[in-house]
Design a protein around this motif. Structure first.
Motif, PDB file in Angstrom:
ATOM      1  N   ASN A  26      48.935  37.770  31.960  1.00 47.98           N
ATOM      2  CA  ASN A  26      49.061  39.168  32.378  1.00 47.98           C
ATOM      3  C   ASN A  26      47.892  39.469  33.316  1.00 47.98           C
TER       4      ASN A  26
ATOM      5  N   THR B 228      45.083  40.747  33.101  1.00 50.00           N
ATOM      6  CA  THR B 228      43.687  40.553  32.720  1.00 50.00           C
ATOM      7  C   THR B 228      43.342  39.084  32.465  1.00 50.00           C
ATOM      8  N   GLN B 229      44.355  38.220  32.469  1.00 52.65           N
ATOM      9  CA  GLN B 229      44.086  36.824  32.140  1.00 52.65           C
ATOM     10  C   GLN B 229      43.927  35.978  33.411  1.00 52.65           C
TER      11      GLN B 229
END
Ligand SMILES: *[C@@H]1O[C@H](CO)[C@@H](O)[C@H](O)[C@H]1NC(C)=O
Ligand SMILES: *[C@@H]1O[C@H](CO)[C@@H](O)[C@H](O)[C@H]1NC(C)=O
Ligand SMILES: *[C@@H]1O[C@H](CO)[C@@H](O)[C@H](O)[C@H]1NC(C)=O
Ligand SMILES: *[C@@H]1O[C@H](CO)[C@@H](O)[C@H](O)[C@H]1NC(C)=O
Length: 623
Positions: free
Chosen positions: A171, A173-174
């Protein structure tokens, strides 16, 4: 000339993909793959970490074939300069895949995978291809799940089957890639982390603590590291590949175009050959007259259809007992009733709404394994079980259609968990609980041999126009008790622990699932949340502390819409205590359905004290 067989193919493909209800689902996340939420999942290009292994996979061409990619597509990310290099044993490679979130079926939910077609060769098995060729990047259980029509013991050479390669997409933030990596016996998290030059914490953040051997892990990487082949342990290994030459770099584009053209031609050939193959088969089947077709069903000839395996013989034998009990519909009738199985008539999974002679029915399309469901439904007849009206067999497509009464108000799942503005009142919920309990009591106690439903969940509970509940979908049901199965079926979040662990089938597994349904009725929450946490894991909290604390806890957890109602908290507490006893880890400590029906009727009594219109528990009688 090509179009007709191609239509056939498309149709078959369509039928296969939409034939969802009877699939046997494996439920452990590690064996079935990784659940995902289709509405939140961003598909991505990612990589698997693959080890070149002799004798078959020591060159990029054969590995490229396996993953349907070109040699260059592996060579570039894998730090290999010449695509025709011979690889050394265990040489690591990054192989590109396209990862997406795929809805497998209603039982199974959605899992993220890259679907790769594999053409069976002599000596191949589903298990062997999963564990050896794909090196445990998938499991045969998940292959079975996404190919519900394939019989694993009966795969023809040349047959192409889709293998789901486990994958995941990051996602926002990864890191950029979540590379699929199979945990090896010699690995630990630290050694993997140092190989990819990342921290062990970052691996744990994605994968948690469970690092079982041969499970897939996702390695979070913002860029792919340079891979180096393992040091040759003896002199049989070929020398390491030469450094990249600038000429080849320039030439790459040309090579890619060449390859693309070659692949295109191959693809066309496959379609052509496939088309001819299909025509051969359909010609053959057309030679059968109707009478012969019927006959072929009884004697189990394999010629007439595609996957008519031995089941059909038994099916007709079983069905013949109840031919007079049920209506036998003609294919044309069903086709007309559903507008040719138009998507607009689709209710859910492979169930369509259809009108025959002015009456509305639910028509479920399935492969031949309708046998179990027919056999069981033939024995049961109860107001709280969805009634089978008739069926239709289409030997040409190897499909069977079950025609049920249409239950107007849809599934309990849709009432509890969709954005419906109308919420169920506590009174209705209590009545639904007793209805389901009565239906289960009937199949557990009043059928010979006893029937275990095995897949009790809110989406298999349907509500009629009076909001009375009926249990549906006996596709997984088993008659007989205390059997052990090797084939785990059911739905995650509802499955009893002893069944998951040892495959023990007993009526107590339905009691457990029923406990989960009660929790959903009280809380309005789903049996399994977006993070994969099961609802029943919570129940410990409600049996601790003082009475006041328990009430307070419960009020915080309950469905908000219920709090607006006027009712006694005692009634809810009573239902919760039934749920908690149903969810006991030890099956022998769970109550039987008869005790549950009794306990729930107490809840109704408690409630009806303040409700104007008294409710009595429904009589448990067979109609
Ligand atoms: C991989 O890349 C590194 C650094 O660019 C290089 O030193 C190494 O020789 C390369 N390995 C191979 C097998 O090409
Ligand atoms: C895959 O896993 C099985 C056991 O589950 C193991 O026997 C097999 O060796 C593994 N395959 C590879 C290529 O590591
Ligand atoms: C991304 O996923 C991680 C864990 O998988 C989660 O903790 C985080 O909240 C997610 N971020 C977004 C923006 O969804
Ligand atoms: C993982 O294991 C370590 C020790 O092995 C422990 O300290 C940590 O709390 C565990 N984390 C989770 C999420 O279970």
């Amino acid at each position: 000339m090509i179009t007709k067989p191609m239509y056939g193919f498309l149709l078959l493909f369509f039928l296969f993909t939409f034939n969802q209800n009877l699939c046997y689902a494996q439920v452990l996340p590690t064996t079935t793959g990784f659940t995902c939420n289709p509405s939140q999942f961003n598909s991505c290009q990612t990589y698997v970490y693959y080890r070149a292994r002799g004798p078959e996979f020591l060159d990029l061409a054969s590995i490229g074939d396996l993953f349907s990619v070109s040699r260059l597509m592996i060579a570039n990310p894998s730090n290999i300069s010449a695509p025709n290099t011979t690889l050394v044993n265990d040489q690591p490679l990054f192989v590109p895949i396209s990862c997406s979130c795929n809805t497998v079926n209603t039982t199974f939910g959605s899992i993220s995978y890259a679907g790769l077609n594999y053409t069976f060769k002599s000596g191949d098995t589903m298990y062997g291809v999963s564990t050896n060729k794909f090196q445990n990047l998938t499991t045969f259980q998940s292959v079975e799940a996404i190919n519900p029509t394939v019989v694993p013991e009966n795969i023809d050479i040349g047959e192409s089957i889709k293998f789901p390669i486990f994958c995941n997409c990051p996602n926002r933030t990864q890191p950029r890639y979540l590379v699929s990596y199979v945990f090896q016996p010699s690995d630990n998290i630290s050694s993997i982390a140092s190989r990819f030059r990342i921290t062990p914490q970052s691996i744990r953040a994605i994968n948690g603590n469970n690092s079982k051997i041969f499970d897939t892990l996702f390695i979070p990487l913002s860029r792919l590291p340079n891979l180096t082949p393992p040091a040759p342990s003896n002199n049989t290994q070929p020398p390491p590949p030469p450094p990249p030459s600038p000429v080849e770099q320039k030439d790459r584009k040309g090579q890619i175009i060449g390859l693309a053209i070659a692949l295109g031609i191959c693809g066309l050939l496959v379609i052509l050959v496939g088309g001819l193959f299909f025509r051969e088969k359909s010609k053959k089947s057309e030679k059968f007259s109707d009478v012969e077709r019927q006959k072929s069903l009884y004697v189990g000839s394999k010629k007439g259809s595609f996957s008519n395996k031995d089941v059909e013989v038994n099916l007709m034998a079983d069905v013949s007992d109840c031919l007079d009990k049920y209506k036998v519909y003609k294919m044309e009738q069903l086709w007309e009733a559903t507008d040719g199985f138009d998507e607009r008539c689709l209710i859910q999974g492979s169930v369509y709404k259809g009108t025959i002679d002015g009456e509305v029915f639910a028509i479920k399309k399935m492969k031949w394994n309708a046998r179990e469901e027919l056999k069981i439904l033939q024995k049961v007849n109860h107001g709280n079980l969805v009634k089978l009206e008739g069926f239709c067999i289409d030997p040409k497509e190897a499909n069977c259609y079950l025609v049920y009464e249409y239950v107007e108000n849809g599934s309990l799942h849709s009432w509890l968990h969709s954005e419906k503005t109308e919420k169920l009142s506590w009174k209705t919920r209590l009545r639904i609980a007793t209805d389901v309990a009565s239906g289960l009591l009937y199949i557990h106690e009043h059928t010979r041999p006893r029937v275990v439903h095995k897949d009790i969940k809110t989406s298999n509970i349907l509500l009629d126009s009076n909001m009375r509940a009926k249990v549906a979908n006996f596709g997984l049901a088993k008659s007989g008790c205390n059997a052990i199965t090797m084939h785990i079926v059911g739905t995650q979040g509802y499955i009893a622990p002893e069944y998951l662990a040892d495959g023990i089938v007993s009526s107590k597994m339905d009691v457990f699932s029923f406990g989960v349904v009660l929790l959903e009725l009280v809380s309005g929450k789903e049996a399994i949340d977006d993070e994969g946490k099961v609802l029943w894991a919570k129940i410990g909290e409600f049996s601790e502390g003082s009475e006041e604390r328990k009430v307070k806890k419960l009020q915080e957890w309950m469905d908000e819409s219920l709090l607006r109602e006027e009712f006694t908290m005692e009634s809810v507490m009573n239902v919760m205590s039934v749920a908690i006893s149903c969810l006991s880890k030890d099956p022998s400590r769970r109550p039987g359905m008869i005790e549950i029906v009794y306990a729930l009727s107490k809840s109704i009594d408690l409630f009806s004290d303040i409700s104007e219109e008294g409710l009595s528990p429904r009589q448990v009688t067979a109609r």
